[in-house]
Scaffold this active site. Structure first.
Site, PDB file in Angstrom:
ATOM      1  N   LYS A 256      87.162  -2.795  29.046  1.00 19.23           N
ATOM      2  CA  LYS A 256      86.094  -1.898  30.026  1.00 19.23           C
ATOM      3  C   LYS A 256      86.602  -2.924  31.391  1.00 19.23           C
ATOM      4  O   LYS A 256      86.043  -4.366  31.113  1.00 19.23           O
ATOM      5  CB  LYS A 256      84.410  -2.794  29.619  1.00 19.23           C
ATOM      6  CG  LYS A 256      83.856  -1.437  30.844  1.00 19.23           C
ATOM      7  CD  LYS A 256      82.093  -2.298  30.248  1.00 19.23           C
ATOM      8  CE  LYS A 256      82.502  -3.234  32.052  1.00 19.23           C
ATOM      9  NZ  LYS A 256      81.927  -2.247  33.317  1.00 19.23           N
ATOM     10  N   GLY A 296      79.296  -3.054  29.299  1.00 19.55           N
ATOM     11  CA  GLY A 296      78.938  -4.982  29.590  1.00 19.55           C
ATOM     12  C   GLY A 296      78.245  -5.286  28.527  1.00 19.55           C
ATOM     13  O   GLY A 296      78.221  -6.291  27.658  1.00 19.55           O
ATOM     14  N   GLY A 312      84.363 -13.222  35.592  1.00 13.67           N
ATOM     15  CA  GLY A 312      83.502 -12.034  36.038  1.00 13.67           C
ATOM     16  C   GLY A 312      82.964 -13.643  37.251  1.00 13.67           C
ATOM     17  O   GLY A 312      83.103 -15.040  37.426  1.00 13.67           O
ATOM     18  N   SER A 313      81.809 -13.030  37.939  1.00 14.17           N
ATOM     19  CA  SER A 313      80.611 -14.334  37.533  1.00 14.17           C
ATOM     20  C   SER A 313      80.631 -15.549  37.050  1.00 14.17           C
ATOM     21  O   SER A 313      80.340 -14.806  36.447  1.00 14.17           O
ATOM     22  CB  SER A 313      80.027 -14.183  38.752  1.00 14.17           C
ATOM     23  OG  SER A 313      78.805 -13.040  37.880  1.00 14.17           O
ATOM     24  N   GLU A 334      86.352 -16.368  31.911  1.00 12.05           N
ATOM     25  CA  GLU A 334      87.706 -17.039  33.018  1.00 12.05           C
ATOM     26  C   GLU A 334      86.179 -16.665  34.493  1.00 12.05           C
ATOM     27  O   GLU A 334      86.256 -15.806  35.217  1.00 12.05           O
ATOM     28  CB  GLU A 334      88.633 -16.254  32.925  1.00 12.05           C
ATOM     29  CG  GLU A 334      89.219 -16.631  34.240  1.00 12.05           C
ATOM     30  CD  GLU A 334      91.506 -16.388  34.838  1.00 12.05           C
ATOM     31  OE1 GLU A 334      91.207 -16.473  35.692  1.00 12.05           O
ATOM     32  OE2 GLU A 334      91.384 -15.749  33.516  1.00 12.05           O
ATOM     33  N   CYS A 368      89.922 -16.117  41.753  1.00 12.92           N
ATOM     34  CA  CYS A 368      88.807 -17.244  41.589  1.00 12.92           C
ATOM     35  C   CYS A 368      89.517 -18.563  41.737  1.00 12.92           C
ATOM     36  O   CYS A 368      88.428 -19.197  42.149  1.00 12.92           O
ATOM     37  CB  CYS A 368      89.258 -16.545  39.839  1.00 12.92           C
ATOM     38  SG  CYS A 368      90.622 -17.327  38.695  1.00 12.92           S
TER      39      CYS A 368
END
Length: 406
Positions: A256, A296, A312-313, A334, A368
């Site tokens: 996704k 998700g 992501g966050s 990550e 990031c």
């Protein structure tokens, strides 16, 4: 170090901005002034993915002539044609293309123009896809690892053949400059090279036994279905890092991508699907679903996904970790950072300025590992800030498809 044979689906990512820093001496530590500079503290919103800096602009700053909407739309049309995309695309693939969710537009952040539409998947589509993947999982797991590596090698060749249009699509849909868009596809190609070699080195141990005439053998088995949830800033590379390793280890992958880079997810999947078809293998080995947070969330809570890799966050990553661990699944994360760079009194200031500038504004400030803070020794503070402001004024701003734009 992670062992790919132990954690099938692991991501190996080498970030050039991550470097070891020698500890400061006692005198330097006492003299360091903590200076926070608003470098690339960008706030993303649809249509705006650029660097916001506290450094003032001036009439001397280089501003690239923006591309006209007509030329960008023409470029997008060419890319869509080269990648076998359409004006309207189905957003679910598990061997067949489909989708029963709402239709969304893919908007280029360069000029806010629509470059295509995608019909998203629903939780029901996800459930059906996982059922299909479960059937193909056994076929892929039984294939010898070197033969799986050969399929990944063919995927590598197929990606290399379309590296330019894929990289251009990344620039159009995500907003990073073209060299970085193409470079991101190259990262997928590079990890595929690594995975092909790894497919012949998934070795187990031969362990002595206390019983005469006996010994024990260690064999690593595929983990299961691997779910990959990737972010918009690296819409190709993150999936590639996960997918190539997962596949040679015998694990099918369900991907996704970010809701803002759906066309890129579809284009990459089409390349892989063609390779699987040419090898008479189920397309569901490389499945893909476009969707939002509902998809998700469903993925993280589904026991059929043995491992979930999330990029992501930190906030969402914590939720993903708890959900997957609650069902005793495996997780790879990550997440976002708040990176700082220390500049000591004896540093090469020319090198430091160049490095910090790109570390802050490269990839439109959306890595990031993007630099957000500086810790400068007080003896070089004023000179360094002056040089950094001068460097910012030389940044060429404009369309990421134009030469010289950063």
């Amino acid at each position: 170090m992670y062992s790919p044979s132990k954690l099938a689906g692991i991501r190996t990512a080498c970030n050039p901005c991550r470097a070891s820093l020698s500890p400061l001496s006692g005198r330097e530590a006492a003299a360091v002034s903590a200076v926070t500079v608003a470098l690339a503290r960008s706030r993303w919103r649809p249509g705006v993915r650029s660097v916001y800096s506290s450094v003032p602009t001036s009439s001397s700053q280089t501003i690239a002539r923006p591309s006209t909407s007509s030329s960008l739309l023409s470029d997008a049309a060419d890319v869509i044609k080269q990648l076998d995309l359409e004006g309207h695309n189905r957003g679910v693939y598990d061997g067949t293309w489909r989708g029963s969710g709402k239709v969304v537009e893919s908007v280029s952040p360069i000029n806010n123009e629509v470059i295509g539409t995608v019909q998203l998947g629903t939780p029901k589509d996800l459930d059906a896809a996982l059922a299909t993947i479960e059937k193909s999982r056994r076929i892929w797991a039984k294939m010898p690892a070197p033969k799986r590596g050969e399929v990944v090698r063919q995927m590598r060749e197929a990606l290399a053949a379309k590296i330019e249009p894929l990289g251009r699509l990344v620039s159009l849909e995500m907003g990073k400059i073209l060299p970085e868009g193409i470079g991101e596809v190259q990262e997928y190609i590079d990890i595929a090279d690594y995975a092909v070699g790894l497919s012949r080195m998934l070795n187990g141990k031969v362990i002595p036994s206390e019983r005469p005439g006996h010994f024990m053998m260690e064999v690593w088995n595929p983990l299961g279905i691997v779910g990959v949830i990737s972010a918009f800033n690296f819409p190709v590379a993150v999936y590639g890092w996960n997918s190539a390793i997962s596949l040679v280890c015998g694990n099918p992958v369900l991907w996704k991508g970010s809701p803002t880079t759906n066309l890129t997810s579809i284009a990459v999947t089409k390349v892989l699907a063609e390779v699987l078809e040419n090898n008479s293998l189920p397309g569901s080995i490389c499945s893909m679903i476009c969707g939002g947070a509902d998809i998700g969330s469903a993925m993280t809570n589904d026991k059929r996904l043995s491992l979930v890799s999330f990029t992501g966050s930190t906030r969402v990553g914590r939720e993903v970790a708890l959900a997957v661990q609650k069902r005793f699944g495996k997780v790879l994360l990550e997440l976002g950072g708040n990176n700082a760079i220390i500049v000591s009194s004896d540093a090469d200031l020319d090198l430091a300025v160049r490095s910090i500038l790109f570390a802050a504004v490269g990839t439109a400030g959306q890595r990031c590992t993007t630099t957000r803070r500086l810790f400068l020794h007080k003896s070089i503070h004023d000179e360094f800030i002056e040089r950094l402001v001068k460097a910012y004024k030389q940044i060429k701003v404009g369309s990421p498809l134009e030469v010289g734009v950063l």
